[in-house]
Design a protein around this motif. Structure first.
Motif, PDB file in Angstrom:
ATOM      1  N   THR A  15       0.860  -1.069  -0.048  1.00 53.30           N
ATOM      2  CA  THR A  15       0.010   0.171  -0.055  1.00 53.30           C
ATOM      3  C   THR A  15       0.850   1.168  -0.139  1.00 53.30           C
ATOM      4  OG1 THR A  15      -1.661  -0.986   1.408  1.00 53.30           O
ATOM      5  CG2 THR A  15      -1.769   1.455   1.295  1.00 53.30           C
ATOM      6  N   LEU A  16       0.545   2.118  -0.864  1.00 49.59           N
ATOM      7  CA  LEU A  16       1.465   3.580  -0.992  1.00 49.59           C
ATOM      8  C   LEU A  16       0.620   4.417  -0.405  1.00 49.59           C
ATOM      9  CD1 LEU A  16       1.674   1.622  -3.862  1.00 49.59           C
ATOM     10  CD2 LEU A  16       3.456   3.372  -4.287  1.00 49.59           C
ATOM     11  N   ARG A  17       1.248   5.493  -0.010  1.00 49.13           N
ATOM     12  CA  ARG A  17       0.355   6.522   0.681  1.00 49.13           C
ATOM     13  C   ARG A  17       0.845   7.995  -0.143  1.00 49.13           C
ATOM     14  NH1 ARG A  17      -3.365   4.509   3.533  1.00 49.13           N
ATOM     15  NH2 ARG A  17      -2.787   2.918   4.932  1.00 49.13           N
ATOM     16  N   PRO A  18       0.048   8.092  -1.205  1.00 49.62           N
ATOM     17  CA  PRO A  18       0.155   9.391  -1.921  1.00 49.62           C
ATOM     18  C   PRO A  18      -0.545  10.484  -1.219  1.00 49.62           C
ATOM     19  CG  PRO A  18      -1.002   7.872  -3.122  1.00 49.62           C
ATOM     20  CD  PRO A  18      -0.456   7.213  -2.313  1.00 49.62           C
ATOM     21  N   LEU A  19      -0.069  11.549  -1.560  1.00 51.61           N
ATOM     22  CA  LEU A  19      -0.979  12.845  -0.826  1.00 51.61           C
ATOM     23  C   LEU A  19      -1.890  13.228  -2.010  1.00 51.61           C
ATOM     24  CD1 LEU A  19       2.044  14.890   0.607  1.00 51.61           C
ATOM     25  CD2 LEU A  19       0.659  12.813   1.692  1.00 51.61           C
ATOM     26  N   THR A  20      -2.925  12.296  -1.966  1.00 52.40           N
ATOM     27  CA  THR A  20      -4.242  12.676  -2.956  1.00 52.40           C
ATOM     28  C   THR A  20      -5.462  12.115  -2.306  1.00 52.40           C
ATOM     29  OG1 THR A  20      -4.788  11.985  -5.200  1.00 52.40           O
ATOM     30  CG2 THR A  20      -3.610  10.506  -4.104  1.00 52.40           C
ATOM     31  N   PRO A  21      -6.449  12.518  -2.636  1.00 51.00           N
ATOM     32  CA  PRO A  21      -7.963  12.158  -2.065  1.00 51.00           C
ATOM     33  C   PRO A  21      -8.142  10.742  -2.916  1.00 51.00           C
ATOM     34  CG  PRO A  21      -7.813  14.605  -2.801  1.00 51.00           C
ATOM     35  CD  PRO A  21      -6.692  14.223  -3.428  1.00 51.00           C
ATOM     36  N   PRO A  22      -8.877  10.003  -2.141  1.00 51.29           N
ATOM     37  CA  PRO A  22      -9.084   8.673  -2.777  1.00 51.29           C
ATOM     38  C   PRO A  22     -10.138   8.773  -3.983  1.00 51.29           C
ATOM     39  CG  PRO A  22     -10.233   8.956  -0.675  1.00 51.29           C
ATOM     40  CD  PRO A  22      -9.356  10.219  -0.843  1.00 51.29           C
ATOM     41  N   GLY A  23      -9.768   7.777  -4.914  1.00 47.72           N
ATOM     42  CA  GLY A  23     -10.461   7.631  -5.896  1.00 47.72           C
ATOM     43  C   GLY A  23     -10.104   8.592  -7.307  1.00 47.72           C
ATOM     44  N   GLU A  24      -9.121   9.368  -6.748  1.00 49.86           N
ATOM     45  CA  GLU A  24      -8.668  10.172  -8.284  1.00 49.86           C
ATOM     46  C   GLU A  24      -7.649   9.508  -8.983  1.00 49.86           C
ATOM     47  OE1 GLU A  24      -7.606  14.233  -6.919  1.00 49.86           O
ATOM     48  OE2 GLU A  24      -9.696  14.704  -6.027  1.00 49.86           O
ATOM     49  N   SER A  25      -7.060   8.384  -8.636  1.00 54.64           N
ATOM     50  CA  SER A  25      -5.743   8.290  -9.422  1.00 54.64           C
ATOM     51  C   SER A  25      -5.931   6.446  -9.740  1.00 54.64           C
ATOM     52  CB  SER A  25      -4.568   8.507  -9.171  1.00 54.64           C
ATOM     53  OG  SER A  25      -3.798   8.229  -9.915  1.00 54.64           O
ATOM     54  N   THR A  26      -5.829   6.156 -10.751  1.00 52.20           N
ATOM     55  CA  THR A  26      -5.407   4.610 -10.851  1.00 52.20           C
ATOM     56  C   THR A  26      -3.912   4.109 -11.145  1.00 52.20           C
ATOM     57  OG1 THR A  26      -5.909   4.650 -13.179  1.00 52.20           O
ATOM     58  CG2 THR A  26      -7.586   4.403 -11.753  1.00 52.20           C
ATOM     59  N   ALA A  27      -3.088   5.077 -11.025  1.00 53.85           N
ATOM     60  CA  ALA A  27      -1.784   5.003 -11.216  1.00 53.85           C
ATOM     61  C   ALA A  27      -0.880   5.838 -10.426  1.00 53.85           C
ATOM     62  CB  ALA A  27      -1.229   4.751 -12.715  1.00 53.85           C
ATOM     63  N   CYS A  28       0.183   5.348  -9.987  1.00 50.37           N
ATOM     64  CA  CYS A  28       1.376   6.297  -9.187  1.00 50.37           C
ATOM     65  C   CYS A  28       2.528   6.082  -9.833  1.00 50.37           C
ATOM     66  CB  CYS A  28       1.381   5.890  -7.823  1.00 50.37           C
ATOM     67  SG  CYS A  28      -0.027   6.302  -6.902  1.00 50.37           S
ATOM     68  N   ALA A  29       3.583   7.140  -9.569  1.00 51.17           N
ATOM     69  CA  ALA A  29       5.053   7.027 -10.233  1.00 51.17           C
ATOM     70  C   ALA A  29       5.669   7.059  -9.236  1.00 51.17           C
ATOM     71  CB  ALA A  29       5.328   8.224 -11.060  1.00 51.17           C
ATOM     72  N   LEU A  30       6.866   6.264  -9.026  1.00 46.28           N
ATOM     73  CA  LEU A  30       7.982   6.061  -8.070  1.00 46.28           C
ATOM     74  C   LEU A  30       9.344   5.954  -8.685  1.00 46.28           C
ATOM     75  CD1 LEU A  30       8.448   6.078  -4.932  1.00 46.28           C
ATOM     76  CD2 LEU A  30       8.050   3.437  -5.237  1.00 46.28           C
ATOM     77  N   ARG A  31      10.168   7.037  -8.590  1.00 47.33           N
ATOM     78  CA  ARG A  31      11.385   7.132  -9.147  1.00 47.33           C
ATOM     79  C   ARG A  31      12.385   5.932  -8.353  1.00 47.33           C
ATOM     80  NH1 ARG A  31      11.228   9.836 -13.535  1.00 47.33           N
ATOM     81  NH2 ARG A  31      10.208  11.729 -13.968  1.00 47.33           N
ATOM     82  N   ALA A  32      13.269   5.688  -9.501  1.00 44.72           N
ATOM     83  CA  ALA A  32      13.967   4.703  -9.028  1.00 44.72           C
ATOM     84  C   ALA A  32      15.069   5.095  -7.771  1.00 44.72           C
ATOM     85  CB  ALA A  32      14.971   4.014 -10.020  1.00 44.72           C
ATOM     86  N   GLU A  33      15.585   6.229  -7.893  1.00 43.66           N
ATOM     87  CA  GLU A  33      16.379   6.837  -6.889  1.00 43.66           C
ATOM     88  C   GLU A  33      15.920   7.401  -5.502  1.00 43.66           C
ATOM     89  OE1 GLU A  33      15.327  10.338  -9.618  1.00 43.66           O
ATOM     90  OE2 GLU A  33      15.561   8.205  -9.758  1.00 43.66           O
ATOM     91  N   ARG A  34      14.332   7.201  -5.407  1.00 46.62           N
ATOM     92  CA  ARG A  34      13.714   7.459  -4.316  1.00 46.62           C
ATOM     93  C   ARG A  34      13.503   6.210  -3.636  1.00 46.62           C
ATOM     94  NH1 ARG A  34      11.677  12.507  -5.495  1.00 46.62           N
ATOM     95  NH2 ARG A  34      13.343  13.481  -6.755  1.00 46.62           N
TER      96      ARG A  34
END
Length: 347
Positions: free
Chosen positions: A257-276
């Motif tokens: 489970t990821l914790r992006p700072l976004t309201p639920p239901g607004e995205s079906t994909a997330c980006a996560l950079r390799a160096e992070r």
């Protein structure tokens, strides 16, 4: 605004090269156009220059309509990828060509040519034949020819593409310094992501003739807006999933489970950079995942790990040298990242 582009459309038969594109360029700005092959970068440059006619839309230069103005009458200049130098003319003759066509007197013409050759580091090259020049020197002559008329806007189509890696980097910094010194706005087409990020005040990413994101390089890199931008610029990990209703983002292929700072239901994909992403033994909870190292590649300042998660996701992980020796192939590892590194994507 120096240049305002509104609703620009260009078709080649059934192919739409530019699809109602809007873009502004400020005075003195260095803008890079970035995108894959067929994204419309070079077509946009040629329409601005007047070498291609738009099917619809407007071009305003300092508020004046230039859409129907012929190329030679537009207050801008273009440097071509091929350089397009005249082989029968000397360096000075190539640089002076546009001034001569404009009817400028010999004395002023010679003064301007000497001035711009000094600006690009080619003092004393005026009488030399272009066939005696290296690739880097030809690039400088083409740049001098584009700058000698002192345009307020300079268009550059892959200006560093023909140079080797070391010369390309050095010339890129020189190009940036020249842009600051002349005060002209530059619009540069490139397919090189590092080049775009290093040189530009602003990066505009095109996809299928549309502007999908633009902004300062760090902002576009850190906060990609779409799957395309995330994957194209820096090859971020794009993770598909669903909002879990509690502010989290559940990704079954990652098993986390990821914790992006976004309201639920607004995205079906997330980006996560390799160096992070870091290898963190013993880490647990949200924003952690397990996996097995399938491959690794030394890249100088870090090692790229390809880590397979139990759900099938293959994560690119940048392992920094200061974190010690990278885990070998077949090692089971725990990965962790900060919540702020998870970027929701719009499409």
């Amino acid at each position: 605004m120096l240049l305002s582009i509104r609703g620009l459309t260009r078709r080649f038969g059934d192919t739409i090269a530019l699809a109602g594109l809007d873009l502004d360029v400020a005075p003195g700005e260095f803008l890079t156009l970035l995108g894959g092959s067929g994204s419309g970068k070079s077509t946009l440059l040629r329409v601005i220059a007047g070498f291609e006619a738009a099917d619809s839309g407007t071009l305003l230069f300092e508020g004046r309509e230039i859409t129907g103005v012929p190329p030679h009458a537009r207050p801008l200049n273009m440097m071509f990828q091929s350089y397009a130098l005249f082989p029968h003319l000397s360096v000075g003759g190539n640089v002076a060509y546009g001034l001569k066509r404009d009817g400028m007197g010999r004395a002023e013409r010679d003064r301007r040519v000497d001035e711009v050759l000094a600006l690009v580091g080619l003092q004393g090259f005026g009488k030399r034949g272009v066939h005696r020049l290296s690739g880097g020197q030809k690039q400088r002559v083409a740049l001098a020819r584009a700058l000698v008329k002192r345009p307020r806007l300079l268009l550059l189509d892959e200006p560093l593409g023909a140079l080797d890696a070391n010369l390309r980097e050095r010339t890129g910094f020189e190009l940036r310094a020249l842009q600051r010194e002349t005060g002209a706005a530059f619009i540069m087409v490139t397919h090189d992501q590092n080049e775009a990020l290093a040189l530009a005040d602003r990066v505009a990413v095109l996809e299928h003739g549309r502007l999908v994101q633009d902004g300062p390089p760090r902002q576009v890199y850190d906060r990609p807006a779409t799957r395309f931008v995330a994957g194209f610029l820096g090859a971020a990990n794009v993770l598909e999933g669903r909002a879990d209703g509690a502010g989290g983002f559940s990704c079954s292929t990652l098993g986390a489970t990821l914790r992006p700072l976004t309201p639920p239901g607004e995205s079906t994909a997330c980006a996560l950079r390799a160096e992070r992403i870091a290898v963190r033994p013993g880490a647990s909870g949200p924003n952690t995942a397990e996996g097995v190292v399938e491959e690794l590649a030394f890249r100088g300042d870090d090692t790229l790990l390809l880590v397979r998660a139990p759900g099938g996701a293959l994560l690119r992980v940048g392992h920094a040298e200061e974190d010690g020796a990278p885990p070998p192939r077949g090692t089971r590892v725990t990965l962790a990242w900060e919540a702020a590194s998870v970027v929701p994507l719009a499409g």
